[in-house]
Structures are given as structure tokens and as C-alpha cells.
Enzyme design. Sequence first.
Site, PDB file in Angstrom:
ATOM      1  N   ARG A  36      53.057  67.877  62.919  1.00  0.00           N
ATOM      2  CA  ARG A  36      52.428  66.566  63.070  1.00  0.00           C
ATOM      3  C   ARG A  36      53.432  65.428  62.904  1.00  0.00           C
ATOM      4  O   ARG A  36      53.306  64.380  63.543  1.00  0.00           O
ATOM      5  CB  ARG A  36      51.277  66.422  62.070  1.00  0.00           C
ATOM      6  CG  ARG A  36      50.040  67.216  62.477  1.00  0.00           C
ATOM      7  CD  ARG A  36      48.923  67.082  61.489  1.00  0.00           C
ATOM      8  NE  ARG A  36      47.682  67.597  62.034  1.00  0.00           N
ATOM      9  CZ  ARG A  36      46.559  67.741  61.351  1.00  0.00           C
ATOM     10  NH1 ARG A  36      46.520  67.400  60.070  1.00  0.00           N
ATOM     11  NH2 ARG A  36      45.472  68.208  61.916  1.00  0.00           N
ATOM     12  N   LYS A 197      32.039  79.050  61.222  1.00  0.00           N
ATOM     13  CA  LYS A 197      30.656  78.567  61.228  1.00  0.00           C
ATOM     14  C   LYS A 197      30.158  78.235  62.632  1.00  0.00           C
ATOM     15  O   LYS A 197      30.780  77.440  63.337  1.00  0.00           O
ATOM     16  CB  LYS A 197      30.538  77.332  60.337  1.00  0.00           C
ATOM     17  CG  LYS A 197      30.835  77.607  58.863  1.00  0.00           C
ATOM     18  CD  LYS A 197      30.340  76.494  57.962  1.00  0.00           C
ATOM     19  CE  LYS A 197      31.066  75.204  58.194  1.00  0.00           C
ATOM     20  NZ  LYS A 197      30.665  74.148  57.232  1.00  0.00           N
ATOM     21  N   GLY A 353      43.794  72.736  64.413  1.00  0.00           N
ATOM     22  CA  GLY A 353      43.283  73.473  63.271  1.00  0.00           C
ATOM     23  C   GLY A 353      43.825  74.885  63.169  1.00  0.00           C
ATOM     24  O   GLY A 353      45.023  75.130  63.349  1.00  0.00           O
ATOM     25  N   GLY A 376      39.365  68.797  64.271  1.00  0.00           N
ATOM     26  CA  GLY A 376      38.068  68.135  64.286  1.00  0.00           C
ATOM     27  C   GLY A 376      37.923  67.174  65.441  1.00  0.00           C
ATOM     28  O   GLY A 376      36.869  67.100  66.092  1.00  0.00           O
TER      29      GLY A 376
END
Length: 396
Positions: A36, A197, A353, A376
Site C-alpha cells: 500500500r 461470511k 484483502g 472492502g
Amino acid sequence: MNKKNVSAVDVAGKRVLVRVDFNVPVEDGRITDDRRIREALPTIKSVIDRGGKAILMSHMGRPEGVGFEAEFSLKTAAAKLGELLGKPVAFPGENPDAAIAAMNNGDVVLLENLRFNKGEKKGDPALAAKLAGYADVYVNDAFGTCHRPDASMVAVPKALVGKPRVAGFLVEKEIKFLAATLAKPASPFVVVLGGAKVSDKLLAIENLMPRADQILIGGAMAYTFLAAMGKKVGTSRVEHDRIDAAKKIIDLDKKMKVEILYPVDHVCSTEFAERSGDIEVFDNEIKDGFMGLDIGPKTQTKYALILRRAKTIVWNGPMGVFEWSPFSQGTHQVAKAIAEATKNGATSIVGGGDSAAAVEKFGLASAMSHVSTGGGASLEMLEGKTFESVELLDNA
């Protein structure tokens, strides 16, 4: 994205407040993945090479918001950035006013972790006003935070109406890549969705179903779908409050051209652990006492065959617990198949991610068309959402 970027602004002699995303992993005082920071270099260099004064701000981790916490300090990031730039980066801590006032053209200052102030997460106008006071120009180059209404992302550009508010090169690249690919994907368009999830991916599935040719499901989220079909999944993770939503997706799939595929076999263990527990592979249904921790070899082969034929691929979420060697093969085989398709001309987007961490782990990041810096944020783009932080920037 029809927004001005940093190259469109004369920055010479000006204070350029750049929101970067230096939310990097740190272990024992050492940055374990500096991607990053490296991705922000083109924007930072554009400012300082043209005589601007680069004032950088970022968050890192999840401090409590009640002041300084050593483990979340950006001091390590400042040192790494200085190393990458080949010049000193000033890090004045929580009292930056004097350091900013003393800046010369071409200097770089990195502010302390924004989230040490609880106002950052709350979008506090008072914090935003203080930060805006440092700026003649505002640059958003923090794609990983573009979906958040934090003070530095939304309230600061709102406070700077009348001054240039532009995108950095990373934000421009990320949004153009994702938006352009999703707007006109070459067919076959294959989406790979995994992770823990199903609740995190439901909106993305619904938004992508009318566009995709095939959606490949893996990871722990698969077991909510399989349970919704009435299959035995042992002690695998199931979100019981999402069973009805999973059934809705399954029923919707029958009425649309998209084909959603689920694992047909599973690598399972009696324990959620890398080195203990009995490990077995089960076809179709999972025996009582076992939990699915990776897609099985038949599913790996099936998914890889589909991916090698694809022309557009979007991947968000690993196929299993790829950090543990007994359960890493599913994610590795999917990554290899995507890399092969990319080599043969496909456009591949890895959605940040854990997926980004996986392709880095397997040495395949450079083999993909684009690896996002924001898990996200990229997921919300797959859901069809727009970002207020980007809407506030000046139009080209």
C-alpha cells in the site's frame, strides 16, 4: 471516473494534503507487506517532483480513539516511505504545526495515525477543519478507505470547497479498472467469491448475477448455501440467519442465464487448526464432526477449467484457510488458473484483502491484471455502490 487527478493541478509551492492508505501490517516493529505504501509513490512523487509540499495523512489499525497507542503509530510507515523515496520523511507525531510551517518545496511530512482522534471515524467537522487548514490542495489517494465516511475522506474535502480537490493516481486506477471492467466485461465473465461470511457477499452476488456468465463459490460462505440446499455440512461455519437469503439466490439462479457453482467436495478437519485434527476429503456432504476448510480436489479441477477459459475474471475471497498449508491448495489452484487465463489475454481483478494476500503469498500478484489495495472498497464497487468521498472530488 471523470474526475481530475493530481497531475491536473499546479502544486508548485503549495501545501498538498494527501489522504493515503498506509494501513499496513506490522509485526515486531517491522512492516510485513509494504504494497500500500508502494502504490502511493506515484502520487507522492508527482507532488514533490513538481515542487509541492506533500502532507500525508492515514489511519492504521483500530486504535481506541483516545490518543496515542504505540502499536498503531505510523512512525514505521514514515521510515519505510523515506526508504522508498530515497529522502527523509518528517514525522512530527501529534503536534505537526511547526513541522508543516517549516516545510520547503519538495518536502514530505506524514501525520500521526488519524484514528488516534475519535473524530476521524465520526466524520467530525472540527477535526476536518483543522486538517483542511493545512491544505491548499486536497488529494484522495486512499482507495481502501473510499467507502468510509471518515473525516479525512468526506468532511475534509467538504471543508475545502473552492480549493482543488482531486484524485490520486491509485484511486483513479482502482476505480477506472473496476468500473470499466464491470461496465463492459468480455465474455465469458467469471466471478469467484469466497471468504468466511456469506453476509459479506450477498449484495455483490445479486448485483453481478445479471452480468456474469458463471459465479464460483468457495470458502466458508459456501456452507451456508449448501445448508440451504439441505446438504449435510458437519460442523462447518453456517450463518443460520442468512439461510433464507441464500435460498433466494439459489431460486433466482434458476431464472437467470448466470450459472452459480458450489463445491462438490471438501477438505475437512475435526479441528480448526493447522497441525492437529483428523483431515479427510468428503464428496458432496460432510460427515458429522468435520468442518470444511478448503474446496476439494474435484472442485479445484472444475473451477480451474472454467477460469482458464474466461475472458474477464473478478475474484474476491479465498477458497479456504489458505494461510495453513493443508487447506491452501484450493486458493492456490484458483490463483494459478487466473494467472494462466491472464497470460492468455483475460482481464483479471483481484479484490484486495485476503485475496490480495493470497496472490502475494503464492508469488502470483504480478501475473494478475490488477490487484486492488482495498478489500472492502472493491467489494462495495462489486455491489454497485458509489462513494461520497469520490463524488466530492472536482470533475475533469
